[in-house]
Design a protein around this motif. Structure first.
Motif, PDB file in Angstrom:
ATOM      1  N   GLY A 199     -12.974  69.790   6.841  1.00 56.37           N
ATOM      2  CA  GLY A 199     -12.499  68.508   7.350  1.00 56.37           C
ATOM      3  C   GLY A 199     -11.410  68.578   8.390  1.00 56.37           C
ATOM      4  N   TYR A 200     -11.030  69.765   8.806  1.00 60.40           N
ATOM      5  CA  TYR A 200      -9.980  69.889   9.818  1.00 60.40           C
ATOM      6  C   TYR A 200     -10.532  69.598  11.212  1.00 60.40           C
ATOM      7  CZ  TYR A 200      -7.083  72.362   6.351  1.00 60.40           C
ATOM      8  OH  TYR A 200      -6.350  72.703   5.242  1.00 60.40           O
ATOM      9  N   ARG A 201      -9.710  68.981  12.061  1.00 56.40           N
ATOM     10  CA  ARG A 201      -9.993  68.962  13.488  1.00 56.40           C
ATOM     11  C   ARG A 201      -9.615  70.333  14.052  1.00 56.40           C
ATOM     12  NH1 ARG A 201      -9.831  63.876  15.904  1.00 56.40           N
ATOM     13  NH2 ARG A 201     -10.561  64.907  17.801  1.00 56.40           N
ATOM     14  N   LEU A 202     -10.220  70.673  15.174  1.00 58.77           N
ATOM     15  CA  LEU A 202     -10.036  71.984  15.785  1.00 58.77           C
ATOM     16  C   LEU A 202      -9.489  71.849  17.202  1.00 58.77           C
ATOM     17  CD1 LEU A 202     -13.526  73.490  14.815  1.00 58.77           C
ATOM     18  CD2 LEU A 202     -11.404  73.627  13.477  1.00 58.77           C
ATOM     19  N   ALA A 203      -8.942  72.934  17.710  1.00 60.60           N
ATOM     20  CA  ALA A 203      -8.551  73.002  19.121  1.00 60.60           C
ATOM     21  C   ALA A 203      -8.768  74.434  19.598  1.00 60.60           C
ATOM     22  CB  ALA A 203      -7.102  72.585  19.309  1.00 60.60           C
ATOM     23  N   PHE A 204      -8.953  74.571  20.902  1.00 61.90           N
ATOM     24  CA  PHE A 204      -9.151  75.895  21.490  1.00 61.90           C
ATOM     25  C   PHE A 204      -8.350  76.000  22.779  1.00 61.90           C
ATOM     26  CE2 PHE A 204     -12.788  75.077  18.812  1.00 61.90           C
ATOM     27  CZ  PHE A 204     -12.843  76.253  18.073  1.00 61.90           C
TER      28      PHE A 204
ATOM     29  N   CYS B 199     -10.150  66.113  24.495  1.00 64.32           N
ATOM     30  CA  CYS B 199      -9.270  66.108  25.665  1.00 64.32           C
ATOM     31  C   CYS B 199      -9.213  67.515  26.251  1.00 64.32           C
ATOM     32  CB  CYS B 199      -7.872  65.639  25.281  1.00 64.32           C
ATOM     33  SG  CYS B 199      -6.694  65.658  26.665  1.00 64.32           S
ATOM     34  N   MET B 200      -9.616  67.664  27.506  1.00 65.13           N
ATOM     35  CA  MET B 200      -9.484  68.928  28.202  1.00 65.13           C
ATOM     36  C   MET B 200      -8.287  68.815  29.143  1.00 65.13           C
ATOM     37  SD  MET B 200     -12.272  71.028  30.559  1.00 65.13           S
ATOM     38  CE  MET B 200     -13.597  70.141  29.740  1.00 65.13           C
ATOM     39  N   TYR B 201      -7.409  69.802  29.116  1.00 66.72           N
ATOM     40  CA  TYR B 201      -6.181  69.675  29.901  1.00 66.72           C
ATOM     41  C   TYR B 201      -5.663  71.037  30.334  1.00 66.72           C
ATOM     42  CZ  TYR B 201      -3.419  71.118  25.787  1.00 66.72           C
ATOM     43  OH  TYR B 201      -2.885  71.814  24.726  1.00 66.72           O
ATOM     44  N   PHE B 202      -4.735  71.000  31.293  1.00 70.71           N
ATOM     45  CA  PHE B 202      -4.059  72.207  31.753  1.00 70.71           C
ATOM     46  C   PHE B 202      -2.715  72.368  31.046  1.00 70.71           C
ATOM     47  CE2 PHE B 202      -6.470  71.472  35.835  1.00 70.71           C
ATOM     48  CZ  PHE B 202      -7.290  72.580  35.688  1.00 70.71           C
ATOM     49  N   CYS B 203      -2.394  73.587  30.721  1.00 67.86           N
ATOM     50  CA  CYS B 203      -1.048  73.889  30.241  1.00 67.86           C
ATOM     51  C   CYS B 203      -0.228  74.386  31.415  1.00 67.86           C
ATOM     52  CB  CYS B 203      -1.111  74.972  29.147  1.00 67.86           C
ATOM     53  SG  CYS B 203       0.512  75.365  28.452  1.00 67.86           S
ATOM     54  N   MET B 204       0.797  73.650  31.763  1.00 63.09           N
ATOM     55  CA  MET B 204       1.752  74.027  32.805  1.00 63.09           C
ATOM     56  C   MET B 204       1.089  74.242  34.161  1.00 63.09           C
ATOM     57  SD  MET B 204       4.348  73.636  31.004  1.00 63.09           S
ATOM     58  CE  MET B 204       5.560  74.017  32.274  1.00 63.09           C
TER      59      MET B 204
ATOM     60  N   PRO C  78     -19.037  72.626  15.677  1.00 66.97           N
ATOM     61  CA  PRO C  78     -19.457  71.265  16.068  1.00 66.97           C
ATOM     62  C   PRO C  78     -18.520  70.669  17.115  1.00 66.97           C
ATOM     63  CG  PRO C  78     -18.514  71.274  13.839  1.00 66.97           C
ATOM     64  CD  PRO C  78     -18.652  72.704  14.251  1.00 66.97           C
ATOM     65  N   ALA C  79     -19.093  70.247  18.232  1.00 63.72           N
ATOM     66  CA  ALA C  79     -18.292  69.760  19.354  1.00 63.72           C
ATOM     67  C   ALA C  79     -17.434  68.557  18.979  1.00 63.72           C
ATOM     68  CB  ALA C  79     -19.199  69.411  20.534  1.00 63.72           C
ATOM     69  N   ASP C  80     -17.946  67.701  18.088  1.00 60.79           N
ATOM     70  CA  ASP C  80     -17.202  66.475  17.771  1.00 60.79           C
ATOM     71  C   ASP C  80     -16.006  66.718  16.866  1.00 60.79           C
ATOM     72  OD1 ASP C  80     -18.542  67.035  15.426  1.00 60.79           O
ATOM     73  OD2 ASP C  80     -19.488  65.062  15.241  1.00 60.79           O
ATOM     74  N   ARG C  81     -15.794  67.963  16.422  1.00 59.54           N
ATOM     75  CA  ARG C  81     -14.613  68.278  15.624  1.00 59.54           C
ATOM     76  C   ARG C  81     -13.470  68.815  16.481  1.00 59.54           C
ATOM     77  NH1 ARG C  81     -14.111  65.462  11.890  1.00 59.54           N
ATOM     78  NH2 ARG C  81     -12.548  66.872  11.026  1.00 59.54           N
ATOM     79  N   ILE C  82     -13.701  68.976  17.787  1.00 59.96           N
ATOM     80  CA  ILE C  82     -12.687  69.574  18.665  1.00 59.96           C
ATOM     81  C   ILE C  82     -11.810  68.480  19.258  1.00 59.96           C
ATOM     82  CG2 ILE C  82     -12.279  71.015  20.686  1.00 59.96           C
ATOM     83  CD1 ILE C  82     -15.037  72.265  20.220  1.00 59.96           C
ATOM     84  N   ALA C  83     -10.526  68.526  18.943  1.00 57.37           N
ATOM     85  CA  ALA C  83      -9.581  67.518  19.443  1.00 57.37           C
ATOM     86  C   ALA C  83      -9.236  67.772  20.898  1.00 57.37           C
ATOM     87  CB  ALA C  83      -8.311  67.519  18.590  1.00 57.37           C
ATOM     88  N   TRP C  84      -8.899  69.007  21.231  1.00 59.16           N
ATOM     89  CA  TRP C  84      -8.537  69.316  22.609  1.00 59.16           C
ATOM     90  C   TRP C  84      -8.825  70.773  22.947  1.00 59.16           C
ATOM     91  CZ3 TRP C  84      -4.088  67.003  19.910  1.00 59.16           C
ATOM     92  CH2 TRP C  84      -3.291  67.932  19.237  1.00 59.16           C
ATOM     93  N   ILE C  85      -8.957  71.016  24.245  1.00 53.99           N
ATOM     94  CA  ILE C  85      -9.158  72.354  24.790  1.00 53.99           C
ATOM     95  C   ILE C  85      -8.223  72.491  25.987  1.00 53.99           C
ATOM     96  CG2 ILE C  85     -10.761  73.967  25.884  1.00 53.99           C
ATOM     97  CD1 ILE C  85     -13.053  72.497  24.483  1.00 53.99           C
TER      98      ILE C  85
END
Length: 371
Positions: free
Chosen positions: A233-238, A336-341, A265-272
Protein backbone atom coordinates in the motif's frame (compact mmCIF):
# COMPACT_ATOMS: atom_id res chain seq x y z
CA UNK A 1 28.33 -5.64 -17.05
CA UNK A 2 26.32 -7.80 -14.69
CA UNK A 3 25.95 -6.61 -11.13
CA UNK A 4 25.76 -8.98 -8.19
CA UNK A 5 23.55 -7.74 -5.37
CA UNK A 6 25.16 -7.19 -2.02
CA UNK A 7 22.04 -8.09 -0.04
CA UNK A 8 21.96 -6.16 3.21
CA UNK A 9 24.72 -3.50 3.22
CA UNK A 10 24.59 -3.40 7.03
CA UNK A 11 26.46 -6.71 6.88
CA UNK A 12 29.55 -4.69 6.02
CA UNK A 13 29.62 -3.33 9.58
CA UNK A 14 32.09 -5.30 11.73
CA UNK A 15 32.54 -3.08 14.80
CA UNK A 16 30.04 -1.12 16.87
CA UNK A 17 31.16 1.99 18.77
CA UNK A 18 28.87 3.52 21.38
CA UNK A 19 29.19 6.88 23.09
CA UNK A 20 29.29 6.27 26.83
CA UNK A 21 26.51 8.78 27.49
CA UNK A 22 24.20 6.79 25.16
CA UNK A 23 24.70 3.39 26.76
CA UNK A 24 21.73 3.81 29.09
CA UNK A 25 19.22 4.48 26.31
CA UNK A 26 16.83 1.55 25.69
CA UNK A 27 17.15 2.13 21.95
CA UNK A 28 20.93 1.79 22.17
CA UNK A 29 20.61 -1.48 24.08
CA UNK A 30 18.14 -2.74 21.49
CA UNK A 31 20.56 -2.08 18.63
CA UNK A 32 23.50 -3.63 20.50
CA UNK A 33 21.53 -6.81 21.11
CA UNK A 34 20.32 -6.96 17.52
CA UNK A 35 23.75 -6.49 15.93
CA UNK A 36 25.64 -9.03 18.06
CA UNK A 37 28.85 -7.16 17.15
CA UNK A 38 31.85 -6.33 19.33
CA UNK A 39 31.22 -3.04 21.14
CA UNK A 40 33.76 -0.33 21.89
CA UNK A 41 32.71 2.36 24.35
CA UNK A 42 33.63 5.91 23.30
CA UNK A 43 34.19 8.23 26.21
CA UNK A 44 33.67 11.99 26.08
CA UNK A 45 36.35 13.69 24.00
CA UNK A 46 37.27 10.48 22.19
CA UNK A 47 36.35 9.14 18.75
CA UNK A 48 36.58 5.77 17.00
CA UNK A 49 40.16 4.94 16.14
CA UNK A 50 40.46 4.15 12.43
CA UNK A 51 43.96 3.60 11.06
CA UNK A 52 45.12 6.19 8.52
CA UNK A 53 43.94 9.67 7.60
CA UNK A 54 40.75 10.83 5.93
CA UNK A 55 39.84 10.22 3.13
CA UNK A 56 42.40 7.44 2.67
CA UNK A 57 40.81 5.47 5.52
CA UNK A 58 37.23 5.91 4.32
CA UNK A 59 36.92 2.37 2.94
CA UNK A 60 38.12 0.96 6.25
CA UNK A 61 35.89 3.35 8.18
CA UNK A 62 32.77 1.96 6.55
CA UNK A 63 33.21 -1.17 8.67
CA UNK A 64 32.63 0.95 11.80
CA UNK A 65 29.29 2.20 13.12
CA UNK A 66 29.09 4.78 15.91
CA UNK A 67 25.91 5.07 17.97
CA UNK A 68 25.91 8.68 19.06
CA UNK A 69 23.83 11.58 20.29
CA UNK A 70 22.93 14.21 17.74
CA UNK A 71 24.06 17.48 19.30
CA UNK A 72 22.77 19.52 16.39
CA UNK A 73 19.44 19.90 14.66
CA UNK A 74 17.49 16.88 13.46
CA UNK A 75 14.94 18.71 11.33
CA UNK A 76 15.73 21.51 8.87
CA UNK A 77 15.14 22.64 5.26
CA UNK A 78 17.11 20.98 2.48
CA UNK A 79 20.25 23.05 1.76
CA UNK A 80 19.25 24.05 -1.77
CA UNK A 81 20.54 27.16 -3.53
CA UNK A 82 18.52 30.09 -4.83
CA UNK A 83 20.16 29.86 -8.27
CA UNK A 84 18.31 26.60 -9.02
CA UNK A 85 14.75 25.42 -8.46
CA UNK A 86 14.48 23.67 -5.08
CA UNK A 87 11.46 21.58 -4.08
CA UNK A 88 11.16 22.77 -0.47
CA UNK A 89 12.14 19.45 1.04
CA UNK A 90 12.69 19.08 4.79
CA UNK A 91 15.68 17.01 5.89
CA UNK A 92 15.48 14.66 8.88
CA UNK A 93 19.05 13.89 9.88
CA UNK A 94 19.18 10.34 11.29
CA UNK A 95 22.93 9.83 10.85
CA UNK A 96 26.00 10.50 8.75
CA UNK A 97 27.66 8.21 6.24
CA UNK A 98 26.72 4.94 4.60
CA UNK A 99 28.04 1.36 4.32
CA UNK A 100 27.50 1.50 0.56
CA UNK A 101 30.19 3.24 -1.46
CA UNK A 102 29.08 5.11 -4.58
CA UNK A 103 31.98 6.64 -6.50
CA UNK A 104 30.09 9.92 -6.98
CA UNK A 105 28.86 10.23 -3.37
CA UNK A 106 29.07 13.86 -2.27
CA UNK A 107 29.51 12.81 1.37
CA UNK A 108 33.13 11.92 0.62
CA UNK A 109 33.86 15.64 0.23
CA UNK A 110 31.27 16.85 2.74
CA UNK A 111 32.14 14.77 5.81
CA UNK A 112 35.52 14.47 7.49
CA UNK A 113 35.09 11.30 9.55
CA UNK A 114 35.60 7.85 8.02
CA UNK A 115 33.15 6.02 10.29
CA UNK A 116 29.36 5.88 9.98
CA UNK A 117 27.30 7.61 12.67
CA UNK A 118 23.74 6.82 13.68
CA UNK A 119 21.85 9.00 16.16
CA UNK A 120 20.15 7.13 18.98
CA UNK A 121 18.49 10.00 20.89
CA UNK A 122 15.37 9.46 18.81
CA UNK A 123 12.99 10.81 21.45
CA UNK A 124 14.57 14.21 20.76
CA UNK A 125 14.12 13.58 17.04
CA UNK A 126 10.39 12.96 17.32
CA UNK A 127 9.84 15.96 19.60
CA UNK A 128 11.69 18.21 17.15
CA UNK A 129 9.75 16.98 14.12
CA UNK A 130 6.40 17.29 15.86
CA UNK A 131 7.21 20.81 17.02
CA UNK A 132 8.35 21.72 13.51
CA UNK A 133 5.15 20.48 11.93
CA UNK A 134 2.94 22.10 14.55
CA UNK A 135 4.75 25.45 14.27
CA UNK A 136 3.26 26.05 10.83
CA UNK A 137 -0.44 25.30 10.69
CA UNK A 138 -0.82 25.87 6.93
CA UNK A 139 2.34 24.28 5.57
CA UNK A 140 2.56 20.77 4.14
CA UNK A 141 5.85 19.01 4.89
CA UNK A 142 7.70 16.59 2.63
CA UNK A 143 10.35 15.06 4.85
CA UNK A 144 13.29 12.87 3.83
CA UNK A 145 16.01 11.02 5.74
CA UNK A 146 18.32 10.42 2.76
CA UNK A 147 20.39 13.62 2.73
CA UNK A 148 23.40 12.53 4.79
CA UNK A 149 22.90 8.76 4.75
CA UNK A 150 20.84 6.12 2.97
CA UNK A 151 17.40 5.86 4.56
CA UNK A 152 17.32 2.05 4.83
CA UNK A 153 20.89 0.74 4.48
CA UNK A 154 21.22 0.21 8.24
CA UNK A 155 17.57 -0.53 8.95
CA UNK A 156 18.09 -4.22 9.67
CA UNK A 157 20.28 -3.09 12.60
CA UNK A 158 18.41 0.00 13.75
CA UNK A 159 14.76 -0.79 13.02
CA UNK A 160 14.21 2.96 12.79
CA UNK A 161 11.89 2.78 9.79
CA UNK A 162 9.10 1.15 11.83
CA UNK A 163 9.19 3.95 14.37
CA UNK A 164 9.28 6.63 11.67
CA UNK A 165 6.41 5.12 9.67
CA UNK A 166 4.24 4.71 12.77
CA UNK A 167 4.99 8.30 13.83
CA UNK A 168 4.24 9.69 10.36
CA UNK A 169 0.94 7.77 10.16
CA UNK A 170 -0.39 10.22 12.75
CA UNK A 171 0.70 13.35 10.85
CA UNK A 172 -2.01 14.79 8.61
CA UNK A 173 0.13 17.53 7.06
CA UNK A 174 3.29 15.65 6.19
CA UNK A 175 4.72 12.73 4.27
CA UNK A 176 7.98 10.91 4.81
CA UNK A 177 10.19 9.76 1.94
CA UNK A 178 12.57 6.88 2.65
CA UNK A 179 15.14 6.93 -0.17
CA UNK A 180 17.53 4.04 -0.68
CA UNK A 181 19.77 2.05 -3.01
CA UNK A 182 19.23 -1.07 -0.92
CA UNK A 183 16.44 -3.65 -0.84
CA UNK A 184 16.13 -3.65 2.96
CA UNK A 185 12.37 -3.31 3.37
CA UNK A 186 11.29 -6.10 5.76
CA UNK A 187 10.60 -3.66 8.59
CA UNK A 188 8.04 -1.85 6.41
CA UNK A 189 5.75 -4.86 6.11
CA UNK A 190 2.53 -4.95 8.07
CA UNK A 191 2.56 -1.32 9.20
CA UNK A 192 -0.54 0.88 9.24
CA UNK A 193 1.26 3.67 7.39
CA UNK A 194 -1.92 5.57 6.41
CA UNK A 195 -0.27 6.58 3.14
CA UNK A 196 2.06 8.99 4.96
CA UNK A 197 5.29 7.24 3.90
CA UNK A 198 6.67 7.10 0.36
CA UNK A 199 9.40 4.55 -0.34
CA UNK A 200 11.89 5.73 -2.96
CA UNK A 201 14.80 4.31 -4.91
CA UNK A 202 17.67 5.93 -6.77
CA UNK A 203 18.03 4.39 -10.22
CA UNK A 204 20.65 4.66 -12.92
CA UNK A 205 21.90 3.09 -16.11
CA UNK A 206 22.93 -0.56 -15.51
CA UNK A 207 26.52 0.34 -16.44
CA UNK A 208 26.68 2.99 -13.72
CA UNK A 209 24.91 0.80 -11.15
CA UNK A 210 27.36 -2.03 -11.78
CA UNK A 211 30.61 -0.05 -11.84
CA UNK A 212 30.01 3.05 -9.71
CA UNK A 213 27.52 1.99 -6.99
CA UNK A 214 29.41 -0.39 -4.74
CA UNK A 215 27.56 -2.62 -2.24
CA UNK A 216 24.17 -1.53 -3.53
CA UNK A 217 21.22 -3.65 -4.61
CA UNK A 218 20.87 -4.56 -8.27
CA UNK A 219 18.22 -2.98 -10.47
CA UNK A 220 16.13 -6.14 -10.23
CA UNK A 221 16.47 -6.22 -6.42
CA UNK A 222 15.48 -2.58 -6.06
CA UNK A 223 12.46 -2.97 -8.31
CA UNK A 224 11.37 -6.22 -6.65
CA UNK A 225 11.50 -4.40 -3.30
CA UNK A 226 9.52 -1.50 -4.78
CA UNK A 227 6.86 -3.89 -6.08
CA UNK A 228 6.52 -5.45 -2.63
CA UNK A 229 6.12 -2.02 -1.05
CA UNK A 230 3.42 -1.19 -3.60
CA UNK A 231 1.64 -4.41 -2.59
CA UNK A 232 1.80 -3.20 1.02
CA UNK A 233 0.00 0.00 0.00
CA UNK A 234 2.93 2.39 -0.08
CA UNK A 235 3.30 5.09 -2.71
CA UNK A 236 6.65 4.99 -4.49
CA UNK A 237 9.17 7.45 -5.90
CA UNK A 238 12.22 7.11 -8.11
CA UNK A 239 15.23 9.36 -8.59
CA UNK A 240 17.37 9.33 -11.72
CA UNK A 241 20.10 11.26 -9.98
CA UNK A 242 22.93 11.59 -10.77
CA UNK A 243 22.45 11.08 -14.48
CA UNK A 244 25.94 10.36 -15.76
CA UNK A 245 27.22 10.63 -19.30
CA UNK A 246 28.95 7.41 -20.38
CA UNK A 247 29.30 5.18 -23.43
CA UNK A 248 25.90 3.71 -24.22
CA UNK A 249 24.04 6.02 -21.86
CA UNK A 250 21.01 6.21 -24.16
CA UNK A 251 20.47 2.46 -24.23
CA UNK A 252 21.27 2.15 -20.55
CA UNK A 253 18.69 4.64 -19.31
CA UNK A 254 16.08 3.32 -21.76
CA UNK A 255 16.62 -0.18 -20.39
CA UNK A 256 16.27 0.96 -16.77
CA UNK A 257 13.06 2.87 -17.52
CA UNK A 258 11.51 0.01 -19.47
CA UNK A 259 12.42 -2.44 -16.70
CA UNK A 260 11.07 -0.10 -14.02
CA UNK A 261 7.60 0.02 -15.55
CA UNK A 262 7.56 -3.70 -16.27
CA UNK A 263 8.02 -4.40 -12.56
CA UNK A 264 6.20 -1.59 -10.76
CA UNK A 265 2.61 -0.32 -11.19
CA UNK A 266 2.79 3.16 -12.71
CA UNK A 267 -0.18 4.48 -10.71
CA UNK A 268 1.67 3.88 -7.43
CA UNK A 269 4.49 6.30 -8.33
CA UNK A 270 4.11 9.71 -6.68
CA UNK A 271 7.08 11.41 -8.30
CA UNK A 272 10.20 10.87 -10.39
CA UNK A 273 13.13 13.27 -10.24
CA UNK A 274 15.90 13.92 -12.74
CA UNK A 275 19.25 15.44 -11.87
CA UNK A 276 22.49 15.41 -13.84
CA UNK A 277 25.80 14.77 -12.10
CA UNK A 278 26.98 17.76 -10.07
CA UNK A 279 29.71 17.79 -7.47
CA UNK A 280 31.92 19.90 -5.27
CA UNK A 281 35.35 20.36 -6.89
CA UNK A 282 37.00 18.63 -3.93
CA UNK A 283 35.07 15.45 -4.67
CA UNK A 284 36.90 14.78 -7.96
CA UNK A 285 40.29 14.46 -6.28
CA UNK A 286 38.97 12.23 -3.52
CA UNK A 287 36.97 10.00 -5.84
CA UNK A 288 39.66 9.41 -8.47
CA UNK A 289 42.16 8.60 -5.72
CA UNK A 290 39.80 6.09 -4.14
CA UNK A 291 38.46 4.70 -7.42
CA UNK A 292 41.20 5.05 -10.05
CA UNK A 293 39.32 2.84 -12.52
CA UNK A 294 36.38 5.23 -12.69
CA UNK A 295 36.42 7.55 -15.74
CA UNK A 296 33.32 9.75 -15.68
CA UNK A 297 35.01 12.61 -13.80
CA UNK A 298 37.24 13.16 -16.84
CA UNK A 299 34.38 14.49 -18.99
CA UNK A 300 34.04 18.23 -19.57
CA UNK A 301 32.37 20.23 -16.80
CA UNK A 302 31.71 23.88 -16.04
CA UNK A 303 31.38 25.68 -12.71
CA UNK A 304 27.72 26.09 -11.83
CA UNK A 305 26.19 29.07 -10.04
CA UNK A 306 26.13 27.00 -6.85
CA UNK A 307 29.88 26.34 -6.98
CA UNK A 308 29.40 22.75 -8.15
CA UNK A 309 30.81 21.28 -11.36
CA UNK A 310 28.12 20.47 -13.93
CA UNK A 311 27.86 19.24 -17.49
CA UNK A 312 27.41 21.94 -20.13
CA UNK A 313 23.79 22.96 -20.51
CA UNK A 314 23.35 21.50 -23.99
CA UNK A 315 24.62 18.13 -22.77
CA UNK A 316 22.29 18.19 -19.75
CA UNK A 317 19.34 19.05 -21.97
CA UNK A 318 20.18 16.21 -24.38
CA UNK A 319 20.25 13.65 -21.57
CA UNK A 320 17.19 15.07 -19.83
CA UNK A 321 15.11 15.11 -23.03
CA UNK A 322 15.82 11.49 -23.83
CA UNK A 323 15.07 10.30 -20.30
CA UNK A 324 12.00 12.51 -19.87
CA UNK A 325 10.58 11.44 -23.23
CA UNK A 326 11.16 7.79 -22.37
CA UNK A 327 9.51 8.18 -18.96
CA UNK A 328 6.53 9.97 -20.54
CA UNK A 329 5.70 6.79 -22.45
CA UNK A 330 4.86 5.01 -19.20
CA UNK A 331 4.11 7.44 -16.36
CA UNK A 332 0.61 7.80 -14.96
CA UNK A 333 -1.15 11.16 -15.11
CA UNK A 334 -0.85 11.64 -11.34
CA UNK A 335 2.95 11.23 -11.27
CA UNK A 336 5.00 14.40 -10.92
CA UNK A 337 8.19 14.44 -12.98
CA UNK A 338 10.61 17.16 -11.94
CA UNK A 339 14.20 18.37 -11.89
CA UNK A 340 16.31 18.48 -8.77
CA UNK A 341 18.29 21.71 -8.68
CA UNK A 342 17.94 22.99 -12.23
CA UNK A 343 17.15 26.44 -13.61
CA UNK A 344 14.06 27.68 -15.43
CA UNK A 345 15.82 27.60 -18.79
CA UNK A 346 16.32 23.85 -18.50
CA UNK A 347 12.73 23.36 -17.35
CA UNK A 348 11.44 25.28 -20.38
CA UNK A 349 13.67 23.47 -22.86
CA UNK A 350 12.77 19.99 -21.60
CA UNK A 351 9.25 20.21 -20.15
CA UNK A 352 7.97 23.33 -21.88
CA UNK A 353 7.02 25.10 -18.63
CA UNK A 354 8.53 26.48 -15.45
CA UNK A 355 7.44 25.42 -11.94
CA UNK A 356 5.97 28.86 -11.28
CA UNK A 357 3.56 28.29 -14.17
CA UNK A 358 2.01 25.55 -12.04
CA UNK A 359 2.13 27.13 -8.60
CA UNK A 360 5.75 26.29 -7.80
CA UNK A 361 7.66 23.04 -7.54
CA UNK A 362 6.68 22.49 -3.93
CA UNK A 363 3.00 22.75 -4.82
CA UNK A 364 3.44 20.38 -7.78
CA UNK A 365 4.86 17.72 -5.47
CA UNK A 366 2.42 18.40 -2.64
CA UNK A 367 -0.51 17.91 -5.03
CA UNK A 368 0.56 14.35 -5.79
CA UNK A 369 0.12 13.29 -2.17
CA UNK A 370 -2.61 15.62 -0.89
CA UNK A 371 -5.30 15.25 -3.54
Amino acid sequence: MMKTGYGDPAGYITTLHVEEQCLHLPYTREIIERTNLPVRVIREGESPQITGRYPDNLSQGKHHLLLAKNRGTFFKPCPGTREYRCCGYQVLNIGMGCPMDCVYCILQAYLNNPWISFFVNIEDLFVEVEQGIQSSKDEFFRIGTGEFTDSLALDSLTGLSRRLVEFMSRQSRAVLELKTKSAVIDNLQGLDHQGRTIVAWSLNSPTIMAAEEIRTATLEERLAAAARCADWGYRLAFHFDPIIYHKGWQEGYRYTIKTLFSRVPADRIAWISLGALRYLPALKTIAIDRFPGSRFFYEEFIDGLDGKCRYFRDQRVEMYKLIADELAKYTASNTCMYFCMENDTIWKQVFGFCPNDRGGLGAMLDNTVTV
